[in-house]
Design a protein around this motif. Structure first.
Motif, PDB file in Angstrom:
ATOM      1  N   ALA A  11     -15.059 -18.534 -27.451  1.00  0.00           N
ATOM      2  CA  ALA A  11     -13.755 -18.961 -26.951  1.00  0.00           C
ATOM      3  C   ALA A  11     -13.635 -18.582 -25.486  1.00  0.00           C
ATOM      4  O   ALA A  11     -14.433 -17.797 -24.963  1.00  0.00           O
ATOM      5  CB  ALA A  11     -12.634 -18.312 -27.766  1.00  0.00           C
ATOM      6  N   THR A  90     -15.529 -23.337 -29.871  1.00  0.00           N
ATOM      7  CA  THR A  90     -14.150 -23.822 -29.875  1.00  0.00           C
ATOM      8  C   THR A  90     -13.721 -24.279 -28.487  1.00  0.00           C
ATOM      9  O   THR A  90     -14.228 -23.796 -27.479  1.00  0.00           O
ATOM     10  CB  THR A  90     -13.177 -22.738 -30.375  1.00  0.00           C
ATOM     11  OG1 THR A  90     -13.197 -21.643 -29.465  1.00  0.00           O
ATOM     12  CG2 THR A  90     -13.583 -22.245 -31.750  1.00  0.00           C
ATOM     13  N   GLY A  92     -11.525 -24.989 -24.990  1.00  0.00           N
ATOM     14  CA  GLY A  92     -10.797 -24.098 -24.100  1.00  0.00           C
ATOM     15  C   GLY A  92      -9.424 -24.589 -23.707  1.00  0.00           C
ATOM     16  O   GLY A  92      -8.581 -23.809 -23.310  1.00  0.00           O
ATOM     17  N   THR A  97      -5.287 -25.525 -29.303  1.00  0.00           N
ATOM     18  CA  THR A  97      -5.131 -24.233 -29.980  1.00  0.00           C
ATOM     19  C   THR A  97      -5.476 -24.342 -31.462  1.00  0.00           C
ATOM     20  O   THR A  97      -6.108 -23.456 -32.034  1.00  0.00           O
ATOM     21  CB  THR A  97      -3.686 -23.720 -29.822  1.00  0.00           C
ATOM     22  OG1 THR A  97      -3.434 -23.483 -28.438  1.00  0.00           O
ATOM     23  CG2 THR A  97      -3.473 -22.430 -30.595  1.00  0.00           C
ATOM     24  N   MET A 100      -9.090 -23.926 -32.066  1.00  0.00           N
ATOM     25  CA  MET A 100      -9.504 -22.523 -31.935  1.00  0.00           C
ATOM     26  C   MET A 100      -9.180 -21.768 -33.221  1.00  0.00           C
ATOM     27  O   MET A 100      -9.987 -20.984 -33.724  1.00  0.00           O
ATOM     28  CB  MET A 100      -8.778 -21.895 -30.733  1.00  0.00           C
ATOM     29  CG  MET A 100      -8.777 -20.379 -30.693  1.00  0.00           C
ATOM     30  SD  MET A 100     -10.412 -19.648 -30.558  1.00  0.00           S
ATOM     31  CE  MET A 100     -10.025 -17.909 -30.798  1.00  0.00           C
ATOM     32  N   VAL A 112     -15.493 -13.920 -26.489  1.00  0.00           N
ATOM     33  CA  VAL A 112     -14.559 -14.475 -25.508  1.00  0.00           C
ATOM     34  C   VAL A 112     -15.243 -14.432 -24.146  1.00  0.00           C
ATOM     35  O   VAL A 112     -15.577 -13.363 -23.642  1.00  0.00           O
ATOM     36  CB  VAL A 112     -13.239 -13.678 -25.475  1.00  0.00           C
ATOM     37  CG1 VAL A 112     -12.294 -14.255 -24.421  1.00  0.00           C
ATOM     38  CG2 VAL A 112     -12.574 -13.704 -26.853  1.00  0.00           C
ATOM     39  N   GLN A 123      -5.993 -18.537 -20.834  1.00  0.00           N
ATOM     40  CA  GLN A 123      -6.678 -18.888 -22.064  1.00  0.00           C
ATOM     41  C   GLN A 123      -7.540 -17.735 -22.593  1.00  0.00           C
ATOM     42  O   GLN A 123      -7.750 -17.616 -23.794  1.00  0.00           O
ATOM     43  CB  GLN A 123      -7.541 -20.133 -21.862  1.00  0.00           C
ATOM     44  CG  GLN A 123      -6.738 -21.427 -21.865  1.00  0.00           C
ATOM     45  CD  GLN A 123      -6.073 -21.680 -23.193  1.00  0.00           C
ATOM     46  OE1 GLN A 123      -5.005 -21.131 -23.471  1.00  0.00           O
ATOM     47  NE2 GLN A 123      -6.680 -22.500 -24.021  1.00  0.00           N
ATOM     48  N   SER A 124      -8.044 -16.882 -21.691  1.00  0.00           N
ATOM     49  CA  SER A 124      -8.813 -15.710 -22.138  1.00  0.00           C
ATOM     50  C   SER A 124      -7.917 -14.825 -22.992  1.00  0.00           C
ATOM     51  O   SER A 124      -8.307 -14.376 -24.084  1.00  0.00           O
ATOM     52  CB  SER A 124      -9.332 -14.916 -20.944  1.00  0.00           C
ATOM     53  OG  SER A 124      -9.944 -15.737 -19.991  1.00  0.00           O
ATOM     54  N   ARG A 126      -5.073 -15.712 -24.389  1.00  0.00           N
ATOM     55  CA  ARG A 126      -4.600 -16.493 -25.536  1.00  0.00           C
ATOM     56  C   ARG A 126      -5.611 -16.443 -26.671  1.00  0.00           C
ATOM     57  O   ARG A 126      -5.271 -16.181 -27.825  1.00  0.00           O
ATOM     58  CB  ARG A 126      -4.364 -17.935 -25.075  1.00  0.00           C
ATOM     59  CG  ARG A 126      -3.756 -18.870 -26.112  1.00  0.00           C
ATOM     60  CD  ARG A 126      -3.639 -20.275 -25.530  1.00  0.00           C
ATOM     61  NE  ARG A 126      -2.937 -21.176 -26.417  1.00  0.00           N
ATOM     62  CZ  ARG A 126      -1.635 -21.337 -26.452  1.00  0.00           C
ATOM     63  NH1 ARG A 126      -0.862 -20.626 -25.640  1.00  0.00           N
ATOM     64  NH2 ARG A 126      -1.064 -22.181 -27.284  1.00  0.00           N
ATOM     65  N   HIS A 127      -6.867 -16.685 -26.347  1.00  0.00           N
ATOM     66  CA  HIS A 127      -7.886 -16.712 -27.395  1.00  0.00           C
ATOM     67  C   HIS A 127      -8.170 -15.324 -27.952  1.00  0.00           C
ATOM     68  O   HIS A 127      -8.468 -15.177 -29.138  1.00  0.00           O
ATOM     69  CB  HIS A 127      -9.158 -17.359 -26.859  1.00  0.00           C
ATOM     70  CG  HIS A 127      -9.055 -18.853 -26.728  1.00  0.00           C
ATOM     71  ND1 HIS A 127      -9.941 -19.600 -25.989  1.00  0.00           N
ATOM     72  CD2 HIS A 127      -8.154 -19.730 -27.227  1.00  0.00           C
ATOM     73  CE1 HIS A 127      -9.597 -20.870 -26.060  1.00  0.00           C
ATOM     74  NE2 HIS A 127      -8.516 -20.963 -26.800  1.00  0.00           N
ATOM     75  N   LEU A 130      -5.369 -14.808 -30.396  1.00  0.00           N
ATOM     76  CA  LEU A 130      -5.563 -15.609 -31.609  1.00  0.00           C
ATOM     77  C   LEU A 130      -6.644 -14.995 -32.498  1.00  0.00           C
ATOM     78  O   LEU A 130      -6.514 -14.990 -33.722  1.00  0.00           O
ATOM     79  CB  LEU A 130      -5.929 -17.046 -31.240  1.00  0.00           C
ATOM     80  CG  LEU A 130      -4.803 -17.889 -30.642  1.00  0.00           C
ATOM     81  CD1 LEU A 130      -5.343 -19.222 -30.134  1.00  0.00           C
ATOM     82  CD2 LEU A 130      -3.692 -18.124 -31.660  1.00  0.00           C
TER      83      LEU A 130
END
Length: 422
Positions: A11, A90, A92, A97, A100, A112, A123-124, A126-127, A130
């Motif tokens: 991710a 997944t 980016g 989302t 992912m 990541v 996004q770093s 965020r993932h 998640l």
């Protein structure tokens, strides 16, 4: 001979090098054919690139190749003498989302990626969030493109410190930092001579040796019944009274002679045999698929649960859950009616309440929210028409996870995680 399987998801932000990293793992571990590599070389040359673009090994969709991005979850497989790997590559982009969530939901580990030049991006974070929401037990922050910052130890330590501060807000049981260059292979399969200051393992060495057996729930016996096997062969007296219950072990260890209880009836019995396609086995554990033969004749159907008499899941029709909404063109609102598929049981469900919508970038809870749109995540209260046998997701990802289905189209519109009552 491989010993076990590691499922991991990659991710990060767009163009952080996820597909290139996977291509490098496949190429350097000699897991691709010569003609595949030759095709990648030809495509790379036609695009004016000086060397083979290993990202093309995973970006199989035409639209992805044209845009140079990954828009769907691409699953790839490779093996080393120590372990077999299943990779979920997944996307980016923020609008994917849901992809992912799909890719990371079964992962043992999340990689990541962070571009060493750009540092942590939205996004770093965020993932990473998640992955923790989905209870992925191991995380690697791979600081990629170290070749573009002259393999700077100082830059690596800056990103490491920044992410460590962010990770303090999250629940990450195991966090590892590795500086890499996916393009040139530094610290991917082999240790890099360009970063003598880094004393840790290469990424592949870490993936081969990370301990995952203890992450799978081997304490709570959970066996959702998927199928009742009743072969009818008049000329085979051995099969005349055969009644087997097939399914995948979702938790615990099962052995012949063990006392078990059937839900929802509450009747107890013992395991007589554990059968597989290759014959009987002395024990079964996650994620094995087996057939149980019991000593007593109990009325058992698909969707029922077999567990220990003194260790049972929660039997409930009311769920408190975190849901990722995946439907385009419609929102999740209170009073929405859907189908829920939990383990092997499917039932009708209604959304009783939306408690809050979660901003996965800031972790802010918007309690004034009245709906969830595509890719949004929120906490909801659900009412199911029949009892489900659930554990909270933190305890067991299989018996604590579910999907929501549109009754009219049969499309998956949401994925959820059962929460502990606050």
């Amino acid at each position: 001979m491989t010993t076990d399987i590691l499922r991991f998801a990659t991710a990060g932000s767009v163009d952080d090098g996820k597909s290139t990293l996977i291509g490098r793992l496949l190429y350097d571990s000699k897991s691709i054919f010569e003609d595949q590599y030759a095709a990648v070389e030809r495509t790379s040359r036609s695009r004016g690139e000086e060397q083979a673009n290993l990202a093309l090994l995973t970006d199989g969709l035409r639209a992805e190749r044209e845009q140079g991005i990954t828009i769907d979850v691409a699953y790839r497989y490779f093996a080393t003498p120590r372990r077999t790997f299943i990779i979920a590559d997944t996307p980016g982009h923020i609008q994917y989302t849901r992809n992912m969530v799909t890719g990371a939901s079964t992962a043992d580990l999340a990689v990541v990626l962070v571009d060493a030049r750009k540092g942590l991006q939205e996004q770093s974070r965020r993932h990473a969030f998640l992955a923790t929401l989905l209870q992925v037990p191991h995380m690697v922050l791979a600081v990629n493109k170290m070749d573009l910052v002259d393999y700077s130890e100082e830059r690596f330590e800056e990103i490491k410190a920044e992410f460590t501060a962010f990770a303090a807000k999250l629940d990450i049981p195991d966090l590892t930092f590795i500086p890499i260059s996916a393009l040139h292979g530094d610290n991917v399969v082999e240790r890099s001579a360009n970063m003598p200051w880094y004393e840790g393992p290469s990424l592949l060495h870490h993936l081969e040796h990370v301990h995952i057996a203890s992450d799978r729930n081997l304490i709570d016996v959970r066996f959702p019944v998927q199928y009742v096997i009743r072969p009818h062969r008049a000329n085979d007296p051995d099969l005349h009274d055969y009644r087997g219950y097939a399914g995948q072990v979702a938790g615990g260890v099962l052995k012949p002679g063990d006392e078990v209880v059937h839900l929802p009836s509450g009747l107890t019995t013992r395991i007589r045999r554990i059968a597989t396609a290759d014959g009987d086995v002395p024990e079964a554990f996650p994620p094995m698929s087996v057939t149980l033969l019991l000593e007593d004749d109990i009325d058992i159907s698909r969707g029922d649960m077999i567990c220990r008499p003194n260790n049972r899941p929660n039997v409930t029709q009311d769920l408190d859950a975190m849901v990722c909404w995946m439907a385009e063109g419609r929102s999740l609102t209170p009073r929405t009616k859907l189908l829920i598929k939990h383990t092997t049981r499917t039932a009708k469900v209604m959304v009783r309440d939306l408690l809050y919508r979660l901003d996965v970038n800031t972790l802010h809870r918007d309690e004034s929210a009245t709906s969830l749109s595509l890719n949004e995540i929120g906490r909801v209260a659900l009412r199911v028409t029949q009892p489900l046998f659930v554990d909270d997701y933190q305890r067991n990802r299989l018996t604590g996870g579910f999907i929501l289905i549109d009754e009219g189209t049969n499309a998956t519109v949401g994925a959820g995680m059962v929460l502990r009552p606050e």
